[in-house]
Design a protein around this motif. Structure first.
Motif, short mmCIF file in Angstrom:
data_model
loop_
_atom_site.label_atom_id
_atom_site.label_comp_id
_atom_site.label_asym_id
_atom_site.label_seq_id
_atom_site.Cartn_x
_atom_site.Cartn_y
_atom_site.Cartn_z
N GLU A 1 0.81 -1.22 0.00
CA GLU A 1 0.00 0.00 0.00
C GLU A 1 0.84 1.27 0.00
O GLU A 1 0.33 2.35 -0.32
CB GLU A 1 -0.93 0.00 1.21
CG GLU A 1 -1.97 -1.12 1.19
CD GLU A 1 -2.94 -1.01 2.35
OE1 GLU A 1 -2.79 -0.06 3.15
OE2 GLU A 1 -3.84 -1.86 2.45
N SER A 2 2.12 1.16 0.36
CA SER A 2 2.91 2.39 0.53
C SER A 2 4.16 2.46 -0.32
O SER A 2 4.83 3.50 -0.34
CB SER A 2 3.31 2.54 2.01
OG SER A 2 4.09 1.43 2.43
N GLU B 1 3.76 5.33 -2.78
CA GLU B 1 3.07 6.55 -2.34
C GLU B 1 3.89 7.81 -2.57
O GLU B 1 3.37 8.85 -2.95
CB GLU B 1 2.71 6.43 -0.85
CG GLU B 1 1.44 5.62 -0.61
CD GLU B 1 1.02 5.68 0.85
OE1 GLU B 1 1.82 6.19 1.67
OE2 GLU B 1 -0.09 5.24 1.16
#
Length: 262
Positions: free
Chosen positions: A212-213, A216
């Motif tokens: 998820e990161s 980012e």
């Protein structure tokens, strides 16, 4: 004067005498005579069919004759030397048959593995049954063409127009370019620019890091194990910088694991 009834059909008596054991023949014939007469006396419908069914009922394993073949074992005897001599004697036909067998066998295995591979493409994605590729229809020269390239704003428009059908999307732009690491250049490298949710949308495995990161931050990049070995050798690639086409700088956030074969 008692009424006379015709005898049972001749075919049934012949069949019974040919197949029934001698010690049971007289009793079964008597039963058939009596059954046929009862059918006629009762004026039963379809007497011939009923009688034929009764005849077949008497043909059981316990009532029929059993024939023992004296040379039954020799019928199934296999002599390898005879088979080899026949193969050598008819070399042309043997070669043709063997080639046909080999080609057919190889073709079957090829089709099996090809179809198996095609059916399992991208099957490792956890939500693969819900992932669809957007195609653009191009009309040119009177033909309809499906192109897997669309403009950037289309993704946001699809989410706005179909909020109940589309829960997430990811845009990927695949190309090739030159990657620079310090003073070295590596041409013809496959590149892919994507939205930050790439590793949550798809199920590509990562060596380390949170899916998820990892993308980012602006300028984050994920490289393959092969690229990590070529670019940095045995050094830890995470945190290293690379340049794309000598104008864009990126920082390695993590490394792919080995990709599935299909």
């Amino acid at each position: 004067m008692a009424k006379e009834y015709p005898n049972p059909p001749a075919w049934s008596l012949w069949l019974i005498r040919q197949l029934i054991r001698p010690d049971l023949l007289e009793e079964i014939e008597g039963n058939l005579y009596q059954y046929y007469r009862e059918l006629l006396q009762a004026s039963a419908s379809w007497p011939g069919a009923r009688y034929g069914y009764q005849v077949l009922c008497f043909l059981r394993w316990s009532t029929v004759k059993h024939v023992q073949l004296e040379n039954s074992k020799s019928m199934f005897h296999f002599d390898p030397s005879v088979a080899i001599r026949n193969l050598v004697k008819h070399r042309v036909s043997t070669t043709i048959n063997l080639l046909g067998f080999v080609v057919g066998l190889v073709s079957v295995f090829f089709l099996y593995f090809y179809i198996r591979t095609e059916l399992r493409v991208d099957s490792f994605h956890e939500q693969g049954d819900r992932i669809y590729r957007v195609l653009r229809i191009n009309h040119g020269n009177g033909e309809k063409q499906f192109i897997g390239v669309s403009n950037g704003p289309m993704g946001k428009a699809l989410l706005n127009d179909f909020p109940n059908a589309i829960t997430d999307l990811n845009r990927v732009n695949v190309s090739t370019g030159v990657i620079g690491v310090e003073d070295k250049q590596y041409p013809d490298q496959r590149l892919a620019m994507s939205d930050a949710n790439f590793f949550t949308f798809f199920s590509f495995p990562l060596a380390v890091g949170d899916p998820e990161s990892v993308l980012e931050q602006d300028g984050a990049v994920v490289i393959s194990p092969q690229q990590a070995q070529v670019f940095f050798g045995d050094e830890d690639p995470i945190g290293k910088e690379i340049r794309v086409d000598s104008r864009m700088e990126f920082e390695v956030s993590t490394v792919f694991k080995k990709m599935p074969s299909n």
